[in-house]
Structures are given as C-alpha cells and as structure tokens.
Design a protein around this motif. Structure first.
Motif, PDB file in Angstrom:
ATOM      1  N   ALA A   3     -23.834 -94.370  21.813  1.00 17.42           N
ATOM      2  CA  ALA A   3     -23.352 -93.807  20.556  1.00 17.42           C
ATOM      3  C   ALA A   3     -24.486 -93.154  19.777  1.00 17.42           C
ATOM      4  CB  ALA A   3     -22.690 -94.893  19.725  1.00 17.42           C
ATOM      5  N   ALA A   4     -25.727 -93.621  19.991  1.00 20.78           N
ATOM      6  CA  ALA A   4     -26.865 -93.113  19.229  1.00 20.78           C
ATOM      7  C   ALA A   4     -27.451 -91.833  19.823  1.00 20.78           C
ATOM      8  CB  ALA A   4     -27.943 -94.184  19.135  1.00 20.78           C
ATOM      9  N   LEU A  27     -25.735 -83.617  16.349  1.00 26.06           N
ATOM     10  CA  LEU A  27     -24.542 -83.578  17.194  1.00 26.06           C
ATOM     11  C   LEU A  27     -24.729 -84.461  18.418  1.00 26.06           C
ATOM     12  CD1 LEU A  27     -23.598 -79.776  17.179  1.00 26.06           C
ATOM     13  CD2 LEU A  27     -23.089 -81.542  15.487  1.00 26.06           C
ATOM     14  N   HIS A  28     -23.642 -85.068  18.861  1.00 20.26           N
ATOM     15  CA  HIS A  28     -23.680 -85.917  20.052  1.00 20.26           C
ATOM     16  C   HIS A  28     -23.994 -85.087  21.286  1.00 20.26           C
ATOM     17  CE1 HIS A  28     -21.397 -88.375  17.210  1.00 20.26           C
ATOM     18  NE2 HIS A  28     -21.822 -89.409  17.912  1.00 20.26           N
ATOM     19  N   LEU A  29     -24.697 -85.698  22.215  1.00 15.28           N
ATOM     20  CA  LEU A  29     -25.069 -85.032  23.461  1.00 15.28           C
ATOM     21  C   LEU A  29     -24.214 -85.539  24.612  1.00 15.28           C
ATOM     22  CD1 LEU A  29     -28.948 -85.339  23.077  1.00 15.28           C
ATOM     23  CD2 LEU A  29     -27.512 -83.359  22.533  1.00 15.28           C
ATOM     24  N   CYS A  45     -15.247 -85.595  15.674  1.00 11.01           N
ATOM     25  CA  CYS A  45     -16.163 -85.255  16.773  1.00 11.01           C
ATOM     26  C   CYS A  45     -16.720 -86.543  17.378  1.00 11.01           C
ATOM     27  CB  CYS A  45     -17.315 -84.393  16.272  1.00 11.01           C
ATOM     28  SG  CYS A  45     -16.826 -82.825  15.537  1.00 11.01           S
ATOM     29  N   ALA A  46     -17.118 -87.472  16.503  1.00  9.78           N
ATOM     30  CA  ALA A  46     -17.663 -88.751  16.969  1.00  9.78           C
ATOM     31  C   ALA A  46     -16.634 -89.494  17.805  1.00  9.78           C
ATOM     32  CB  ALA A  46     -18.103 -89.597  15.777  1.00  9.78           C
ATOM     33  N   GLU A  47     -15.365 -89.449  17.379  1.00 11.45           N
ATOM     34  CA  GLU A  47     -14.314 -90.135  18.144  1.00 11.45           C
ATOM     35  C   GLU A  47     -14.084 -89.457  19.485  1.00 11.45           C
ATOM     36  OE1 GLU A  47      -9.824 -91.956  17.681  1.00 11.45           O
ATOM     37  OE2 GLU A  47     -10.875 -91.200  15.920  1.00 11.45           O
ATOM     38  N   MET A  48     -14.160 -88.144  19.514  1.00  9.50           N
ATOM     39  CA  MET A  48     -14.005 -87.424  20.779  1.00  9.50           C
ATOM     40  C   MET A  48     -15.070 -87.885  21.776  1.00  9.50           C
ATOM     41  SD  MET A  48     -14.015 -83.286  21.399  1.00  9.50           S
ATOM     42  CE  MET A  48     -15.712 -83.074  20.805  1.00  9.50           C
TER      43      MET A  48
END
Length: 197
Positions: free
Chosen positions: A19-20, A27-29, A66-69
C-alpha cells in the motif's frame, strides 16, 4: 500462539508495504505501468505492434477511489493478468507537469492534457485502439474506443477490460447492455455473478 502472531504480523507488513508503494508524485505504482516517452501516437503504435490496446489511467494524489482501485482491483490476479495480456498501460497525473505529446502532435503538460481530454475526476481510464497502422489517428477522438469514468468494483472493472479487448464495443456500443448480456449468460450457465465484489 506466538506463531500465529508472527504470521499475522508478516501479512500485515506485506500489505502495508504494498500500500505504501507510491511515486514522487504521490500516485500508486504498479509493475504493469509502462515507462514511455509519453508520445501517445507512438505508445498506441507500440501497443498495436504487441497485439494490445492502449490504456491511459488518469489519477491524482489523495484520490480515495484511485487508492481503492490499487488496493482492491489491482490486487486481483485475474485483473492484473488480463491487463498484462491485453493492454499497454500509461498512468497520468491529472495535476502533473510531465510533457506529453497528444495524438495530434501537440506537446503539453499532463494537467493540460486532462483538460483537453475533458478528464474531470479520478480515476478515469481511457482505452485506445489502432485500426490501421498505415493510417494513425489524428486526434484522441479518432483512437478512443471506450472510457471508464470513475472507480468500478472488480466484476465491472474486469468486464470493461473484456469489453475492450474482445471488441465487444463493436457488436454492442452500449456497455451497460453488453454487461447485462454477459451477466445473463453467466447465470444461464449456473455461474455466480457477484456485482459488488
């Protein structure tokens, strides 16, 4: 008891570590995100050469959907493998400043491209296809085949990927009708349709 605590701690730490994983822009990778020169025409041509379509995902720092996706959909092996098999994926920061060259040749920042393409919220996923390699698209509209506005639960998300990759949009231009037909077909075959997970 000690073993159980160690196992639970390891699971928690591995989930937290994933998650980190975010970039400098917050933005998440994902390992399936392509690292390109952000030239849309060339990215589309590259995707087509690999027998794939181009997927462009607009996100923004702090976006809970976006985080949930990333935490839900992109943790499902069936979704990730389907993406890897069928799409070249580009992530764009809705407020970013990296330079992108649009299909029409205009070079502009990510945030300007979001405005030009009428992307108003995140996540927004756009799918592009190259029908004729000898006749490249002159604009985003020429190449756009489907837009997924917002966050969709895994069943709907995977279905949207199938809708694009199988050219379902050619047979049925209305995604909701295509999706209903898919769900009906699954029920007729005794398959469970879980619309909420």
């Amino acid at each position: 008891m000690k073993k159980l605590f160690v196992i639970l701690t390891a699971i928690l730490l591995s989930h937290t570590a994933h998650a980190a994983e975010v970039g400098d822009n917050g933005l998440h990778l994902q390992p399936f995100f392509a690292d390109t020169f952000l030239e849309m025409g060339e990215d589309l041509a590259e995707a087509a050469a690999e027998g794939k379509d181009l997927m462009v995902i607009f996100e923004q720092n702090g976006c809970p959907y976006c985080a949930e996706m990333h935490a839900v959909n992109f943790e499902r092996e069936e979704i990730v493998s389907y993406i890897e098999d069928n799409f070249l994926v580009i992530q764009i920061d809705m407020w970013g400043s990296r330079e992108i060259t649009d299909f029409d040749g205009e070079a502009l920042e990510e945030r300007a491209l979001a405005r030009k393409w009428f992307v108003n919220f995140t996540p927004t996923t756009l799918f592009f296809a190259l029908d004729d390699p000898d006749n490249p698209p002159e604009s985003m509209r020429d190449a756009l085949i489907f837009m997924l506005p917002g966050y969709f639960k895994p069943f709907h998300h995977l279905s949207s990927l199938e809708y694009v990759a199988t050219d379902g949009y050619s047979e049925q231009p209305n995604f909701q009708r295509w999706l209903q037909a898919k769900a009906d077909h699954m029920r007729e075959n005794g398959e469970e349709v879980d619309l909420w997970n």
